[in-house]
Design an enzyme around this catalytic site. Sequence first.
Site, PDB file in Angstrom:
ATOM      1  N   ARG A 115      67.050  -8.299  14.941  1.00 31.39           N
ATOM      2  CA  ARG A 115      66.067  -8.679  14.659  1.00 31.39           C
ATOM      3  C   ARG A 115      67.450  -9.869  13.513  1.00 31.39           C
ATOM      4  O   ARG A 115      68.123  -9.097  12.886  1.00 31.39           O
ATOM      5  CB  ARG A 115      65.099  -8.146  13.039  1.00 31.39           C
ATOM      6  CG  ARG A 115      63.906  -8.057  14.543  1.00 31.39           C
ATOM      7  CD  ARG A 115      63.171  -6.761  13.395  1.00 31.39           C
ATOM      8  NE  ARG A 115      63.734  -5.817  12.872  1.00 31.39           N
ATOM      9  CZ  ARG A 115      63.484  -5.527  11.697  1.00 31.39           C
ATOM     10  NH1 ARG A 115      64.358  -6.415  10.465  1.00 31.39           N
ATOM     11  NH2 ARG A 115      64.546  -4.373  11.695  1.00 31.39           N
ATOM     12  N   TYR A 148      65.750 -11.188  22.129  1.00 32.13           N
ATOM     13  CA  TYR A 148      65.413  -9.446  20.994  1.00 32.13           C
ATOM     14  C   TYR A 148      64.260  -9.325  20.433  1.00 32.13           C
ATOM     15  O   TYR A 148      63.863  -9.690  19.348  1.00 32.13           O
ATOM     16  CB  TYR A 148      66.861 -10.126  20.681  1.00 32.13           C
ATOM     17  CG  TYR A 148      67.215  -8.055  20.411  1.00 32.13           C
ATOM     18  CD1 TYR A 148      68.296  -7.739  21.772  1.00 32.13           C
ATOM     19  CD2 TYR A 148      66.940  -7.279  19.376  1.00 32.13           C
ATOM     20  CE1 TYR A 148      68.435  -6.250  21.490  1.00 32.13           C
ATOM     21  CE2 TYR A 148      66.725  -5.871  19.433  1.00 32.13           C
ATOM     22  CZ  TYR A 148      68.296  -5.222  20.785  1.00 32.13           C
ATOM     23  OH  TYR A 148      68.005  -4.106  20.398  1.00 32.13           O
ATOM     24  N   LYS A 186      56.889  -6.693  15.238  1.00 29.35           N
ATOM     25  CA  LYS A 186      57.232  -7.137  14.059  1.00 29.35           C
ATOM     26  C   LYS A 186      56.256  -8.463  13.449  1.00 29.35           C
ATOM     27  O   LYS A 186      55.479  -7.846  12.152  1.00 29.35           O
ATOM     28  CB  LYS A 186      58.287  -7.468  13.620  1.00 29.35           C
ATOM     29  CG  LYS A 186      59.428  -5.611  14.130  1.00 29.35           C
ATOM     30  CD  LYS A 186      58.435  -4.671  13.365  1.00 29.35           C
ATOM     31  CE  LYS A 186      59.991  -3.371  13.837  1.00 29.35           C
ATOM     32  NZ  LYS A 186      59.734  -2.471  13.295  1.00 29.35           N
ATOM     33  N   HIS A 196      54.816  -0.175   8.641  1.00 24.48           N
ATOM     34  CA  HIS A 196      55.637   0.419   9.225  1.00 24.48           C
ATOM     35  C   HIS A 196      56.223   1.743   9.790  1.00 24.48           C
ATOM     36  O   HIS A 196      57.124   2.492   8.360  1.00 24.48           O
ATOM     37  CB  HIS A 196      57.256  -0.550   8.636  1.00 24.48           C
ATOM     38  CG  HIS A 196      58.617  -0.196   9.471  1.00 24.48           C
ATOM     39  ND1 HIS A 196      59.938  -0.674   8.597  1.00 24.48           N
ATOM     40  CD2 HIS A 196      57.480  -0.549  11.140  1.00 24.48           C
ATOM     41  CE1 HIS A 196      60.050  -0.412  10.169  1.00 24.48           C
ATOM     42  NE2 HIS A 196      59.438   0.144  11.029  1.00 24.48           N
ATOM     43  N   SER A 202      63.885   0.647  10.293  1.00 20.72           N
ATOM     44  CA  SER A 202      64.247   0.658  11.260  1.00 20.72           C
ATOM     45  C   SER A 202      65.295   1.029  11.411  1.00 20.72           C
ATOM     46  O   SER A 202      66.760   1.555  10.539  1.00 20.72           O
ATOM     47  CB  SER A 202      64.784  -0.712  11.538  1.00 20.72           C
ATOM     48  OG  SER A 202      63.467  -1.298  11.302  1.00 20.72           O
ATOM     49  N   ARG A 262      68.742  -0.315  23.001  1.00 16.54           N
ATOM     50  CA  ARG A 262      67.204   0.661  23.240  1.00 16.54           C
ATOM     51  C   ARG A 262      66.902   0.397  24.113  1.00 16.54           C
ATOM     52  O   ARG A 262      67.156  -0.037  25.292  1.00 16.54           O
ATOM     53  CB  ARG A 262      66.425  -1.322  22.546  1.00 16.54           C
ATOM     54  CG  ARG A 262      67.040  -1.486  20.810  1.00 16.54           C
ATOM     55  CD  ARG A 262      66.155  -0.990  20.399  1.00 16.54           C
ATOM     56  NE  ARG A 262      66.106  -0.791  18.610  1.00 16.54           N
ATOM     57  CZ  ARG A 262      65.777  -0.468  17.608  1.00 16.54           C
ATOM     58  NH1 ARG A 262      64.680  -0.114  18.022  1.00 16.54           N
ATOM     59  NH2 ARG A 262      66.020  -1.391  16.462  1.00 16.54           N
TER      60      ARG A 262
HETATM   61  O1  SAT Z   1      63.743  -5.324  17.101  1.00 17.26           O
HETATM   62  S1  SAT Z   1      63.245  -4.602  16.508  1.00 17.26           S
HETATM   63  O2  SAT Z   1      62.427  -5.188  15.261  1.00 17.26           O
HETATM   64  O3  SAT Z   1      61.391  -4.664  17.243  1.00 17.26           O
HETATM   65  C1  SAT Z   1      63.332  -2.731  15.626  1.00 17.26           C
HETATM   66  C2  SAT Z   1      63.252  -2.596  14.646  1.00 17.26           C
HETATM   67  O4  SAT Z   1      64.015  -2.985  13.661  1.00 17.26           O
HETATM   68  O5  SAT Z   1      62.964  -1.605  14.807  1.00 17.26           O
HETATM   69 MN    MN Z   2      60.742  -0.545  13.023  1.00 18.42          MN
END
Ligand code: SAT
Ligand code: MN
Length: 594
Positions: free
Chosen positions: A77, A205, A214, A234, A256, A375
Amino acid sequence: MTQNVDADKTKSRALREWIAEIARLTTPDRIVWCDGSEDERRRLTAMAVQAGTLIPLSQQKKPGSFLHRSNPNDVARTEQLTFICTPNKDDAGPTNNWSPPDETYAKLRGWLKNSMRGRTMYVVPYVMGPIGSPFSKVGVEITDSIYVVLNMRIMTRMGSAALAMLGDSDDFCRGVHCTLDVNPDRRLICHFPQDNAIWSVGSGYGGNALLSKKCFALRIASWQGRSEGWLAEHMLILGMRSPSGETRYVAAAFPSACGKTNLAMLTPPSDLSGWKVFTVGDDIAWLRVGSDGRLWAVNPENGYFGVAPGTNAHSNPNAMAMVGHDTIFTNVAMTPDGDVWWEGMDTAPPVNLLDWQGRPWHQESNDKAAHPNSRFTTPMTNNPALSPHVNDPEGVPISAIVFGGRRATTMPLVLESENWAHGVYMGATMGSETTAAAAGAVGVVRRDPMAMLPFCGYNMGDYFAHWLKMQSAIKHPPRIFMVNWFRKDRDGKFLWPGYGENMRVLKWMLDRIDGRAGATDTPVGRVPRLDDLDLQGLELPGDQLREDLAIKKDEWSAEIESASNFFEKFGGTMPPELREKHRGLAQSLNSAHL
Ligand code: SAT
Ligand code: MN
């Protein structure tokens, strides 16, 4: 070029008109409405393989699974490019990037003009929350990325079911996603909460591009939750079944990449026989007050977008089982026999490994084979520990809320709040060391209130006030705790074994709620004494645990000072009740003999 939108696809005139409007702007070669069927999945997967977007893995080792390598400039992100667009800057608050809606729309429209020429525009209708739940919400994402479609299919309840739920209504989240040329100079993730709309450009992404996650389920939904009287958080949601067969639910917020997925599907240590953990969700919780005065939670998602590195048979055996099939991997390393590999998998890296960019990788290499934010995308039905209540329309009742961060010092293993307001204060002052989930420096402590700093769609001062206000609506509020699995000793070694052993801390929380376990009062909250925790079978020196539970005056003075500085940011929007709590804590800490 097709710009007429098939009237038979949806009864919602608002949806048809919006699709037509975006098609006029982006001029795709064709428009494809996604129905969520198995046939569609097969078709799109074959196209993605043909285009090189997905690399098939060994169908013996990882049946139904594929690898995607994202553009190396697009691996996490991008918070500096994420904006809340409200007419009034104060509505976004001091912790969000803000830009005015009209100007932003104009700029994005400029970028998107004819941007889908030669491409297909996919229309992805989806439901957040269990089908048939009055709390669920519909979103529609327009995207030019097959990778996004295939991920959305796993992460949400996608396709015809969503159009059926929408009916002829105009109440849906409008998400426009266009990959453009994946150029960081033309990348923006913009939220228009007043329009229930998201425009995401220039990134393919995760949280930038899967707009359900998000963008909708946290940023837009938190805005909606404030006006409708609920909370979009969250948080993971887990159920703990005791040996007597009773199941209690816990919702827990961590930034995260702090182990939420691991905690959500924890395997209890064999010493705590008869206990079992069930996953309701691993990332997002929508929390509402039930008619019984308790707080009830649903997981709006349908799958997991989990961090791969560090996942292994010890840290998360359930995750290892669930990523064994029908999974999309992003930016992991690939073995010569078509399997995946990442750092911390607990098996030696095989020879002739390809790194996350597809380059030959050698053990002597300084680079990681898998990207630290690589991921897996896996349907929740793959999870052996999935809760049987995950589709319950009303959700599950929450007994405890947990806030946690990654802190090498200061924060004890667990801390219990005195009451709701103190718990809100704990959440509001939470800090954590940064991780690879967002672009930027890793390992720096930053304040991350309720783990929502990057995800709250409005002014965080107002958000704290909303949390405080919720108390009056919750007749039987959950007890609030703070945890830290990551405290270290002087030599930099973790004081607590973590993973499955975290069950002991969760069990203490339930025992506290039921009045079965003791604690000691400190100026900053209650901590267990050594014999308050169930340590059966755990070999951990008493001194080490004492160190992990210690409240140290110098560390906490620094903590309170740093929280003061953070509070300053919010000026008049910071609720007086929290300032008061803060002053009180600082005073009792000052006069305490620790
Ligand atoms: O890239 S995401 O926002 O979906 C994953 C995360 O930051 O938890
Ligand atoms: Mn998260």
